[in-house]
Design a protein around this motif. Structure first.
Motif, PDB file in Angstrom:
ATOM      1  N   VAL A   4      35.222 -44.536   0.569  1.00  0.00           N
ATOM      2  CA  VAL A   4      35.929 -44.223  -0.664  1.00  0.00           C
ATOM      3  C   VAL A   4      37.360 -44.714  -0.501  1.00  0.00           C
ATOM      4  O   VAL A   4      37.997 -44.434   0.518  1.00  0.00           O
ATOM      5  CB  VAL A   4      35.912 -42.701  -0.916  1.00  0.00           C
ATOM      6  N   PRO A  25      34.782 -44.908  -5.668  1.00  0.00           N
ATOM      7  CA  PRO A  25      33.779 -44.205  -4.857  1.00  0.00           C
ATOM      8  C   PRO A  25      32.826 -45.193  -4.184  1.00  0.00           C
ATOM      9  O   PRO A  25      32.824 -46.385  -4.489  1.00  0.00           O
ATOM     10  CB  PRO A  25      33.027 -43.358  -5.892  1.00  0.00           C
ATOM     11  N   HIS A  29      26.796 -44.081  -4.995  1.00  0.00           N
ATOM     12  CA  HIS A  29      26.910 -42.643  -5.182  1.00  0.00           C
ATOM     13  C   HIS A  29      26.979 -42.310  -6.667  1.00  0.00           C
ATOM     14  O   HIS A  29      27.476 -43.088  -7.478  1.00  0.00           O
ATOM     15  CB  HIS A  29      28.141 -42.098  -4.452  1.00  0.00           C
ATOM     16  N   TYR A  31      27.861 -38.824  -7.750  1.00  0.00           N
ATOM     17  CA  TYR A  31      28.709 -37.669  -8.000  1.00  0.00           C
ATOM     18  C   TYR A  31      30.098 -37.945  -7.430  1.00  0.00           C
ATOM     19  O   TYR A  31      30.223 -38.469  -6.320  1.00  0.00           O
ATOM     20  CB  TYR A  31      28.107 -36.421  -7.347  1.00  0.00           C
ATOM     21  N   PHE A  32      31.087 -37.575  -8.196  1.00  0.00           N
ATOM     22  CA  PHE A  32      32.463 -37.855  -7.808  1.00  0.00           C
ATOM     23  C   PHE A  32      33.275 -36.578  -7.912  1.00  0.00           C
ATOM     24  O   PHE A  32      33.003 -35.715  -8.746  1.00  0.00           O
ATOM     25  CB  PHE A  32      33.056 -38.944  -8.715  1.00  0.00           C
ATOM     26  N   TYR A  33      34.306 -36.488  -7.071  1.00  0.00           N
ATOM     27  CA  TYR A  33      35.072 -35.259  -6.957  1.00  0.00           C
ATOM     28  C   TYR A  33      36.548 -35.561  -6.743  1.00  0.00           C
ATOM     29  O   TYR A  33      36.918 -36.610  -6.205  1.00  0.00           O
ATOM     30  CB  TYR A  33      34.603 -34.438  -5.735  1.00  0.00           C
ATOM     31  N   SER A  48      34.250 -31.771 -10.304  1.00  0.00           N
ATOM     32  CA  SER A  48      33.151 -32.683  -9.991  1.00  0.00           C
ATOM     33  C   SER A  48      32.710 -33.375 -11.277  1.00  0.00           C
ATOM     34  O   SER A  48      32.844 -32.824 -12.374  1.00  0.00           O
ATOM     35  CB  SER A  48      31.991 -31.955  -9.327  1.00  0.00           C
ATOM     36  N   TYR A  50      29.731 -36.126 -13.066  1.00  0.00           N
ATOM     37  CA  TYR A  50      28.433 -36.786 -12.956  1.00  0.00           C
ATOM     38  C   TYR A  50      28.009 -37.279 -14.318  1.00  0.00           C
ATOM     39  O   TYR A  50      28.197 -36.580 -15.317  1.00  0.00           O
ATOM     40  CB  TYR A  50      27.382 -35.810 -12.395  1.00  0.00           C
ATOM     41  N   ARG A  69      35.927 -42.136 -15.797  1.00  0.00           N
ATOM     42  CA  ARG A  69      35.326 -43.277 -15.106  1.00  0.00           C
ATOM     43  C   ARG A  69      35.392 -44.437 -16.098  1.00  0.00           C
ATOM     44  O   ARG A  69      34.479 -44.653 -16.878  1.00  0.00           O
ATOM     45  CB  ARG A  69      33.907 -42.970 -14.710  1.00  0.00           C
ATOM     46  N   CYS A  92      40.021 -37.992  -3.289  1.00  0.00           N
ATOM     47  CA  CYS A  92      38.835 -38.346  -4.050  1.00  0.00           C
ATOM     48  C   CYS A  92      37.636 -38.316  -3.103  1.00  0.00           C
ATOM     49  O   CYS A  92      37.776 -38.582  -1.900  1.00  0.00           O
ATOM     50  CB  CYS A  92      39.014 -39.745  -4.629  1.00  0.00           C
ATOM     51  N   SER A  94      32.991 -38.704  -2.964  1.00  0.00           N
ATOM     52  CA  SER A  94      31.751 -39.001  -3.675  1.00  0.00           C
ATOM     53  C   SER A  94      30.565 -38.597  -2.832  1.00  0.00           C
ATOM     54  O   SER A  94      30.687 -38.400  -1.612  1.00  0.00           O
ATOM     55  CB  SER A  94      31.673 -40.489  -4.052  1.00  0.00           C
TER      56      SER A  94
END
Lengths: 116, 113
Positions: A4, A25, A29, A31-33, A48, A50, A69, A92, A94
């Motif tokens: 990442v 990310p 992947h 899911y991102f955070y 989070s 998605y 995104r 960040c 993922s």
């Protein structure tokens, strides 16, 4: 090994200004955070994301924060009007999926935000 | 709510000493437990994890055993090296809480030659 990546590594901004922190990310992947760590304190979950929407957010993630995104690779965190207490390291992250049960979260190196 | 408590740092050891960093947790249900490490100037990296009671996670000579009866996940290494100097974070992930991690406060380890 895929990683990442985050930009900028360090940003100084004046109170009240808008800031955008950027992240790429890991490519496969889903899911991102975003997490943050105020100096000397715990790493805290912010949000989070998605399928182009927020799946969970903490009480820290109020209306001054937003995530997006904008294309197939970037994931951004926007702080609309920065406050002194927003000064922190922002991570960040993922993951391939969003389940519990040992789902490994991969973190970037962080963006250090200083609000003056 | 769920929480993680780690022993306070900094911890300073001589090379080849035995390391223990204590971690205890409070959680409902059956969380997964993690240790992440942050080397100077780098991001958080997964060191090891365990997903159920009595599991032992291990990596790079580090070990931690998931102890449900004591709600603990202590990190150990038999012989530390200077290159192990870093900040170590214990974290839990609730079974039904997706990717969200709840972290302890981190423990800074400094290993002297």
């Amino acid at each position: 090994e895929p990683e990442v990546t985050q930009t900028p590594s360090h940003q100084v901004t004046q109170m009240g200004q808008e800031v955008i922190l950027r992240c790429v990310p890991i490519s496969n992947h889903l899911y991102f955070y975003w997490y943050r760590q105020i100096l000397g304190q715990k790493v805290e979950f912010l949000v989070s994301f998605y399928n182009n929407e927020i799946s969970e957010k903490s009480e820290i993630f109020d209306d001054q924060f937003s995530v997006e995104r904008p294309d197939g690779s970037n994931f951004t965190l926007k702080i609309r009007s920065t406050k002194l207490e927003d000064s922190a390291m922002y991570f960040c992250a993922s993951s391939p999926n969003g389940q519990g049960g040992g789902n490994t979260i991969y973190f970037g190196e962080g963006s250090w935000l200083t609000v003056v | 709510g769920d929480s993680v408590t780690q022993m306070e740092g900094p911890v300073t050891l001589s090379e080849e000493a035995f390391l223990t960093i204590n971690c205890t947790y409070t959680a409902t249900g059956y969380p997964s437990l993690f240790w992440y490490v942050q080397y100077p100037g780098e991001g958080l990296q997964l060191l090891l994890k365990a997903t159920k009671a009595d599991d032992k996670g291990s990596n790079k000579g580090f070990e931690a055993t998931y102890r449900k009866e004591t709600t603990s996940f202590h990190l150990e290494k038999g012989s530390v090296q200077v290159s192990d100097s870093a900040v170590y974070f214990c974290a839990l992930q609730g079974y039904n809480q997706g990717g969200k991690l709840i972290f302890g406060q981190g423990t800074e380890l400094s290993v002297k030659p």
